[in-house]
Design a protein around this motif. Structure first.
Motif, PDB file in Angstrom:
ATOM      1  N   TRP A 179     -34.359 -12.374  -7.348  1.00 12.91           N
ATOM      2  CA  TRP A 179     -34.877 -10.903  -6.874  1.00 12.91           C
ATOM      3  C   TRP A 179     -35.942 -10.289  -7.486  1.00 12.91           C
ATOM      4  CZ3 TRP A 179     -32.357  -7.836  -2.945  1.00 12.91           C
ATOM      5  CH2 TRP A 179     -31.192  -8.639  -2.342  1.00 12.91           C
ATOM      6  N   LEU A 180     -36.801  -9.537  -6.599  1.00  8.98           N
ATOM      7  CA  LEU A 180     -37.999  -9.213  -7.258  1.00  8.98           C
ATOM      8  C   LEU A 180     -37.993  -7.576  -6.862  1.00  8.98           C
ATOM      9  CD1 LEU A 180     -41.563 -10.274  -6.920  1.00  8.98           C
ATOM     10  CD2 LEU A 180     -40.970  -8.257  -5.777  1.00  8.98           C
ATOM     11  N   PHE A 181     -38.579  -6.758  -7.535  1.00  6.36           N
ATOM     12  CA  PHE A 181     -38.832  -5.515  -7.356  1.00  6.36           C
ATOM     13  C   PHE A 181     -40.248  -5.094  -7.431  1.00  6.36           C
ATOM     14  CE2 PHE A 181     -38.128  -4.571 -11.847  1.00  6.36           C
ATOM     15  CZ  PHE A 181     -39.140  -3.750 -12.161  1.00  6.36           C
ATOM     16  N   HIS A 182     -40.867  -4.223  -6.833  1.00  6.65           N
ATOM     17  CA  HIS A 182     -42.335  -3.512  -6.970  1.00  6.65           C
ATOM     18  C   HIS A 182     -42.246  -1.931  -6.592  1.00  6.65           C
ATOM     19  CE1 HIS A 182     -46.442  -3.334  -7.063  1.00  6.65           C
ATOM     20  NE2 HIS A 182     -46.575  -2.683  -5.946  1.00  6.65           N
ATOM     21  N   THR A 183     -42.767  -1.481  -7.667  1.00  7.85           N
ATOM     22  CA  THR A 183     -42.627   0.004  -7.553  1.00  7.85           C
ATOM     23  C   THR A 183     -43.816   0.901  -8.311  1.00  7.85           C
ATOM     24  OG1 THR A 183     -40.918   2.120  -7.865  1.00  7.85           O
ATOM     25  CG2 THR A 183     -41.183   0.570  -9.820  1.00  7.85           C
ATOM     26  N   VAL A 184     -43.642   2.134  -8.292  1.00  6.56           N
ATOM     27  CA  VAL A 184     -44.965   2.793  -8.840  1.00  6.56           C
ATOM     28  C   VAL A 184     -44.359   4.090  -9.343  1.00  6.56           C
ATOM     29  CG1 VAL A 184     -45.546   3.795  -6.479  1.00  6.56           C
ATOM     30  CG2 VAL A 184     -47.053   3.733  -8.507  1.00  6.56           C
ATOM     31  N   LEU A 185     -44.700   4.585 -10.598  1.00  4.80           N
ATOM     32  CA  LEU A 185     -44.646   5.809 -11.133  1.00  4.80           C
ATOM     33  C   LEU A 185     -45.925   6.686 -11.209  1.00  4.80           C
ATOM     34  CD1 LEU A 185     -42.604   5.049 -14.214  1.00  4.80           C
ATOM     35  CD2 LEU A 185     -41.814   6.139 -12.158  1.00  4.80           C
ATOM     36  N   VAL A 186     -45.826   7.838 -10.759  1.00  3.78           N
ATOM     37  CA  VAL A 186     -47.346   8.553 -10.495  1.00  3.78           C
ATOM     38  C   VAL A 186     -47.041   9.823 -11.476  1.00  3.78           C
ATOM     39  CG1 VAL A 186     -48.612   9.894  -9.019  1.00  3.78           C
ATOM     40  CG2 VAL A 186     -47.211   8.082  -8.041  1.00  3.78           C
ATOM     41  N   SER A 187     -47.991  10.032 -12.333  1.00  3.98           N
ATOM     42  CA  SER A 187     -48.128  11.252 -13.307  1.00  3.98           C
ATOM     43  C   SER A 187     -49.400  11.876 -13.257  1.00  3.98           C
ATOM     44  CB  SER A 187     -47.565  10.972 -14.443  1.00  3.98           C
ATOM     45  OG  SER A 187     -48.355  10.100 -15.307  1.00  3.98           O
ATOM     46  N   GLY A 188     -49.424  13.315 -13.606  1.00  2.00           N
ATOM     47  CA  GLY A 188     -50.683  13.872 -13.504  1.00  2.00           C
ATOM     48  C   GLY A 188     -51.103  14.744 -12.226  1.00  2.00           C
ATOM     49  N   SER A 189     -51.747  14.604 -11.541  1.00  2.00           N
ATOM     50  CA  SER A 189     -51.980  15.141 -10.129  1.00  2.00           C
ATOM     51  C   SER A 189     -51.109  14.947  -9.375  1.00  2.00           C
ATOM     52  CB  SER A 189     -53.494  14.867  -9.751  1.00  2.00           C
ATOM     53  OG  SER A 189     -54.514  15.588 -10.562  1.00  2.00           O
ATOM     54  N   ALA A 190     -50.547  15.633  -8.337  1.00  2.00           N
ATOM     55  CA  ALA A 190     -49.570  15.592  -7.313  1.00  2.00           C
ATOM     56  C   ALA A 190     -49.966  14.469  -6.319  1.00  2.00           C
ATOM     57  CB  ALA A 190     -49.272  17.094  -6.790  1.00  2.00           C
ATOM     58  N   ALA A 191     -48.990  13.612  -6.047  1.00  2.00           N
ATOM     59  CA  ALA A 191     -49.120  12.788  -4.924  1.00  2.00           C
ATOM     60  C   ALA A 191     -48.667  13.154  -3.576  1.00  2.00           C
ATOM     61  CB  ALA A 191     -48.795  11.235  -5.260  1.00  2.00           C
ATOM     62  N   GLY A 192     -49.059  12.565  -2.746  1.00  2.00           N
ATOM     63  CA  GLY A 192     -48.586  12.940  -1.264  1.00  2.00           C
ATOM     64  C   GLY A 192     -47.160  11.914  -1.097  1.00  2.00           C
ATOM     65  N   ILE A 193     -46.886  11.849   0.295  1.00  2.00           N
ATOM     66  CA  ILE A 193     -45.622  10.728   0.359  1.00  2.00           C
ATOM     67  C   ILE A 193     -46.047   9.335   0.242  1.00  2.00           C
ATOM     68  CG2 ILE A 193     -44.059  10.117   2.217  1.00  2.00           C
ATOM     69  CD1 ILE A 193     -44.436  13.173   3.481  1.00  2.00           C
TER      70      ILE A 193
END
Length: 210
Positions: A93-107
């Protein structure tokens, strides 16, 4: 670490592999160094194989038929597995994800179908998914040619920055893969990964040359 500056936007990319888990981190820090507000987006893209290189090289089209994808909405993560072609085959199994910090991101939006991302008659250098900056389709399942792509729209005021931690990892079961994705979707985990990579002592390695 890679630096790039173009059209008033500066990016710094750091790549590290976890010392403790089968996870790769690609941290991209985007900074608006011009004097005006900028509406931007970042999109990841990886082609999913989950088989030995020799197997994929020998029969790439056939090999791709066994990859199946899912999107875990709660984790904002793409999951993929390789269905066994014989009873003896493993099911990684594989996963791919992203964490966002700092300025706000959209959807955030997701894509796992290569044809929908690339487009007919196009290639990975010029995919149709980036033509208009529109949302990705969210297609999942037993797609013909599996990829992992996440689209993150964001706005940067003058002088502002956003940090995108793209994380990719593997495990032997779905439960272990989800647990690993949940573990690394924590700012402390990504910081530790970078700190450990920077402190790794190469003198502890022994190499033989013949």
């Amino acid at each position: 670490t890679f630096w790039h500056r173009e059209r008033g936007i500066e990016t710094r990319t750091e790549i590290a592999v976890s010392r403790d888990d089968p996870v790769e981190l690609r941290r991209v820090v985007v900074t608006n160094i011009c004097q005006q507000r900028r509406a931007l987006s970042a999109t990841s893209y990886a082609e999913i194989v989950l088989s030995p290189p020799a197997t994929d090289s020998a029969h790439p089209a056939f090999s791709k038929l066994f990859v199946q994808t899912q999107i875990d909405a709660a984790l904002q993560t793409i999951l993929a597995t390789r269905r066994p072609s014989t009873p003896a085959d493993p099911t990684p199994w594989l996963f791919h994800t992203v964490l966002v910090s700092g300025s706000a991101a959209g959807i955030l939006t997701f894509e796992t179908d290569r044809m929908r991302f690339i487009g007919r008659g196009r290639d990975a250098d010029d995919p149709q998914a980036l033509d208009s900056g529109a949302a990705l389709s969210g297609t999942t399942g037993p797609v013909l040619d599996a990829v992992a792509a996440i689209h993150v729209p964001f706005v940067l005021e003058a002088g502002a920055s956003i940090t995108l931690d793209w994380l990719t990892g593997v495990a032997t079961t779905r439960e272990a893969c989800v647990a690993l994705a949940r573990k690394v979707r924590d700012a402390r985990a990504t910081e530790q990964m970078l700190e450990q990579a920077g402190a790794f002592d190469l003198s502890s390695l022994r190499c033989g040359i013949s």
